[in-house]
Structures are given as C-alpha cells and as structure tokens.
Design a protein around this motif. Structure first.
Motif, PDB file in Angstrom:
ATOM      1  N   PHE A   1     -22.510   7.468   5.475  1.00 23.17           N
ATOM      2  CA  PHE A   1     -22.949   6.280   6.216  1.00 23.17           C
ATOM      3  C   PHE A   1     -23.167   6.555   7.701  1.00 23.17           C
ATOM      4  O   PHE A   1     -23.581   5.664   8.439  1.00 23.17           O
ATOM      5  CB  PHE A   1     -21.935   5.142   6.026  1.00 23.17           C
ATOM      6  CG  PHE A   1     -21.891   4.638   4.616  1.00 23.17           C
ATOM      7  CD1 PHE A   1     -22.718   3.601   4.222  1.00 23.17           C
ATOM      8  CD2 PHE A   1     -21.074   5.226   3.675  1.00 23.17           C
ATOM      9  CE1 PHE A   1     -22.712   3.146   2.912  1.00 23.17           C
ATOM     10  CE2 PHE A   1     -21.045   4.790   2.366  1.00 23.17           C
ATOM     11  CZ  PHE A   1     -21.880   3.749   1.979  1.00 23.17           C
TER      12      PHE A   1
ATOM     13  N   GLU B   1     -20.234   0.514   1.889  1.00 19.47           N
ATOM     14  CA  GLU B   1     -21.575  -0.077   1.752  1.00 19.47           C
ATOM     15  C   GLU B   1     -21.575  -1.514   2.260  1.00 19.47           C
ATOM     16  O   GLU B   1     -22.456  -1.913   3.016  1.00 19.47           O
ATOM     17  CB  GLU B   1     -22.049  -0.022   0.294  1.00 19.47           C
ATOM     18  CG  GLU B   1     -23.386  -0.718   0.060  1.00 19.47           C
ATOM     19  CD  GLU B   1     -24.539  -0.131   0.857  1.00 19.47           C
ATOM     20  OE1 GLU B   1     -25.348  -0.926   1.395  1.00 19.47           O
ATOM     21  OE2 GLU B   1     -24.647   1.108   0.959  1.00 19.47           O
TER      22      GLU B   1
ATOM     23  N   VAL C   1     -21.116  -1.506   6.211  1.00 25.77           N
ATOM     24  CA  VAL C   1     -22.307  -1.108   6.966  1.00 25.77           C
ATOM     25  C   VAL C   1     -23.427  -2.134   6.782  1.00 25.77           C
ATOM     26  O   VAL C   1     -24.133  -2.461   7.743  1.00 25.77           O
ATOM     27  CB  VAL C   1     -22.742   0.325   6.591  1.00 25.77           C
ATOM     28  CG1 VAL C   1     -24.051   0.697   7.278  1.00 25.77           C
ATOM     29  CG2 VAL C   1     -21.638   1.321   6.985  1.00 25.77           C
ATOM     30  N   SER C   2     -23.575  -2.685   5.597  1.00 27.54           N
ATOM     31  CA  SER C   2     -24.560  -3.764   5.397  1.00 27.54           C
ATOM     32  C   SER C   2     -24.222  -4.961   6.278  1.00 27.54           C
ATOM     33  O   SER C   2     -25.119  -5.582   6.861  1.00 27.54           O
ATOM     34  CB  SER C   2     -24.603  -4.191   3.930  1.00 27.54           C
ATOM     35  OG  SER C   2     -25.089  -3.160   3.119  1.00 27.54           O
TER      36      SER C   2
ATOM     37  N   GLU D   1     -25.245  -4.200   9.755  1.00 24.37           N
ATOM     38  CA  GLU D   1     -26.693  -4.344   9.899  1.00 24.37           C
ATOM     39  C   GLU D   1     -27.049  -5.812  10.127  1.00 24.37           C
ATOM     40  O   GLU D   1     -27.902  -6.131  10.961  1.00 24.37           O
ATOM     41  CB  GLU D   1     -27.402  -3.774   8.665  1.00 24.37           C
ATOM     42  CG  GLU D   1     -27.326  -2.262   8.606  1.00 24.37           C
ATOM     43  CD  GLU D   1     -27.722  -1.657   7.271  1.00 24.37           C
ATOM     44  OE1 GLU D   1     -27.968  -0.436   7.254  1.00 24.37           O
ATOM     45  OE2 GLU D   1     -27.765  -2.368   6.246  1.00 24.37           O
TER      46      GLU D   1
ATOM     47  N   GLY E   1     -25.455   8.186   9.326  1.00 23.62           N
ATOM     48  CA  GLY E   1     -26.832   7.977   9.771  1.00 23.62           C
ATOM     49  C   GLY E   1     -27.170   6.507   9.955  1.00 23.62           C
ATOM     50  O   GLY E   1     -27.794   6.131  10.957  1.00 23.62           O
ATOM     51  N   ARG E   2     -26.755   5.683   9.022  1.00 28.34           N
ATOM     52  CA  ARG E   2     -27.022   4.242   9.137  1.00 28.34           C
ATOM     53  C   ARG E   2     -26.277   3.651  10.327  1.00 28.34           C
ATOM     54  O   ARG E   2     -26.803   2.787  11.029  1.00 28.34           O
ATOM     55  CB  ARG E   2     -26.640   3.509   7.854  1.00 28.34           C
ATOM     56  CG  ARG E   2     -27.675   3.706   6.754  1.00 28.34           C
ATOM     57  CD  ARG E   2     -27.257   3.132   5.434  1.00 28.34           C
ATOM     58  NE  ARG E   2     -27.059   1.684   5.435  1.00 28.34           N
ATOM     59  CZ  ARG E   2     -26.498   1.037   4.415  1.00 28.34           C
ATOM     60  NH1 ARG E   2     -26.096   1.692   3.333  1.00 28.34           N
ATOM     61  NH2 ARG E   2     -26.345  -0.273   4.472  1.00 28.34           N
TER      62      ARG E   2
ATOM     63  N   GLU F   1     -28.183   4.570  13.425  1.00 29.69           N
ATOM     64  CA  GLU F   1     -29.371   3.722  13.579  1.00 29.69           C
ATOM     65  C   GLU F   1     -29.016   2.371  14.190  1.00 29.69           C
ATOM     66  O   GLU F   1     -29.841   1.745  14.843  1.00 29.69           O
ATOM     67  CB  GLU F   1     -30.052   3.515  12.226  1.00 29.69           C
ATOM     68  CG  GLU F   1     -30.761   4.740  11.702  1.00 29.69           C
ATOM     69  CD  GLU F   1     -31.281   4.558  10.280  1.00 29.69           C
ATOM     70  OE1 GLU F   1     -31.298   3.416   9.773  1.00 29.69           O
ATOM     71  OE2 GLU F   1     -31.665   5.573   9.673  1.00 29.69           O
ATOM     72  N   LEU F   2     -27.784   1.926  13.964  1.00 28.84           N
ATOM     73  CA  LEU F   2     -27.305   0.659  14.527  1.00 28.84           C
ATOM     74  C   LEU F   2     -26.684   0.844  15.904  1.00 28.84           C
ATOM     75  O   LEU F   2     -26.143  -0.104  16.476  1.00 28.84           O
ATOM     76  CB  LEU F   2     -26.258   0.040  13.588  1.00 28.84           C
ATOM     77  CG  LEU F   2     -26.759  -0.383  12.217  1.00 28.84           C
ATOM     78  CD1 LEU F   2     -25.582  -0.738  11.306  1.00 28.84           C
ATOM     79  CD2 LEU F   2     -27.710  -1.567  12.353  1.00 28.84           C
TER      80      LEU F   2
END
Length: 178
Positions: A60, A154, A157-158, A161, A62-63, A66-67
């Motif tokens: 996670f 998951e 991180v969702s 986002e 990378g995600r 990105e945030l």
C-alpha cells in the motif's frame, strides 16, 4: 491505569527514535512532498503477526504516497533486534527502533511484558496506528491491546483516499465534547 489515550484533533507528541540506519527520526516529521503521516507501531521482531502486517503494508506504500501520506513503522526493539527482523521483512518504507516505555505511555499505548525470555527481553507496545494531518493533528487513531486487532489495510487506505479528496470535506471524527 498507566495509559491516557491521545484524542483526535490533538497534536501528536514530539517523539524521536532511530532509523534502521541509526539516524534520529522524529515520528511526526514528513518526507518532502508529503503533508500527512502514518505512524505504525508494531510489537517487535518476536511477533509473526507484525511481520506479516508490515510486509502487507508494503503493498500500500504507493497508494499512500499518491495521497501524500508519508509512512514509518516503529517498535521498542533494540537495534540488534531490528536488524534481525529486517531479514524477515520485504519493505522499502522507513522502519525505526528504540521506542521507550515513556514514549509508549505518552502515546497512550497498551504495554505488555514478555511471557518469557524467548519472546523478547523488554516490555513492548501492542499495535497502534496513527494518521497525522498537515498540522500534525491526529486524524485517525487505532490503539489495540492484542496483536490480532489491526486495521484492514485496504479499507484504511480506501478511507484515506476518501478523506483526502477535498470534494468530500471529511472532518476529523470522534471529537465530541460533552
């Protein structure tokens, strides 16, 4: 009780530890380009569940980047224990050692004593996770008293986002004051 929980929307305390390369790291400091920070507290080398969780967290990274969410993991292990643990980890995010018992208390963590010398040689923090916003306020806090209780990565991180999307205007939750 020895713990006093940190509250959402309050400042994360100034706590320094050492990185795996022996650099002094302030847990709330963010790498360039990141305005938020995720601090993951793990039990230590002796915990196979922590090893699995940290390796899963790598997926996670990378995600999170990105945030603009920086990431660090930390435990109360010694340098030697961390170096031995690195052999079982497949991570590229910063990991630190040397969280003291006073630090654990300041963070409001649950602290356990080892069941035997085979487990470890020091008191250790049970798992916790803090997400700090651009003002180093606690936006998300998860403090557990057992290794089996951790946020689903998951879902976490969702959720970040969603929170980080300015269109959602999502506030810090859990701030009710009577």
């Amino acid at each position: 009780m020895y713990t006093q929980k940190l509250h959402p929307a309050t400042q994360f305390p100034d706590i320094t530890v050492k990185s795996s390369s022996d650099e002094v790291v302030a847990l709330a400091d963010k790498q360039e380009g990141c305005d938020w920070k995720m601090v993951v507290v793990f039990r230590g080398k002796h915990c196979p569940i922590c090893t699995k969780y940290l390796n899963k967290l790598e997926e996670f990274k990378g995600r999170l980047r990105e945030l603009n969410v920086d990431l660090v993991a930390v435990s109360g292990d010694s340098k030697a224990q961390l170096e031995a643990h690195l052999k079982d980890l497949s991570i590229s995010f910063p990991i630190a050692y040397g969280l003291t018992q006073q630090d654990m208390e300041t963070l409001g963590l649950y602290i356990s004593t080892p069941r035997s010398e085979k487990e470890t040689d020091h008191n250790f923090a049970e798992p916790a996770l803090f997400v700090l916003n651009e003002n180093n306020e606690i936006h998300i806090a998860e403090i557990a008293n057992a290794p089996f209780v951790r946020p689903d990565l998951e879902q976490l991180v969702s959720g970040l986002e969603f929170i980080r999307n300015p269109d959602n205007n999502y506030p810090i939750r859990g701030t009710y004051k009577a």
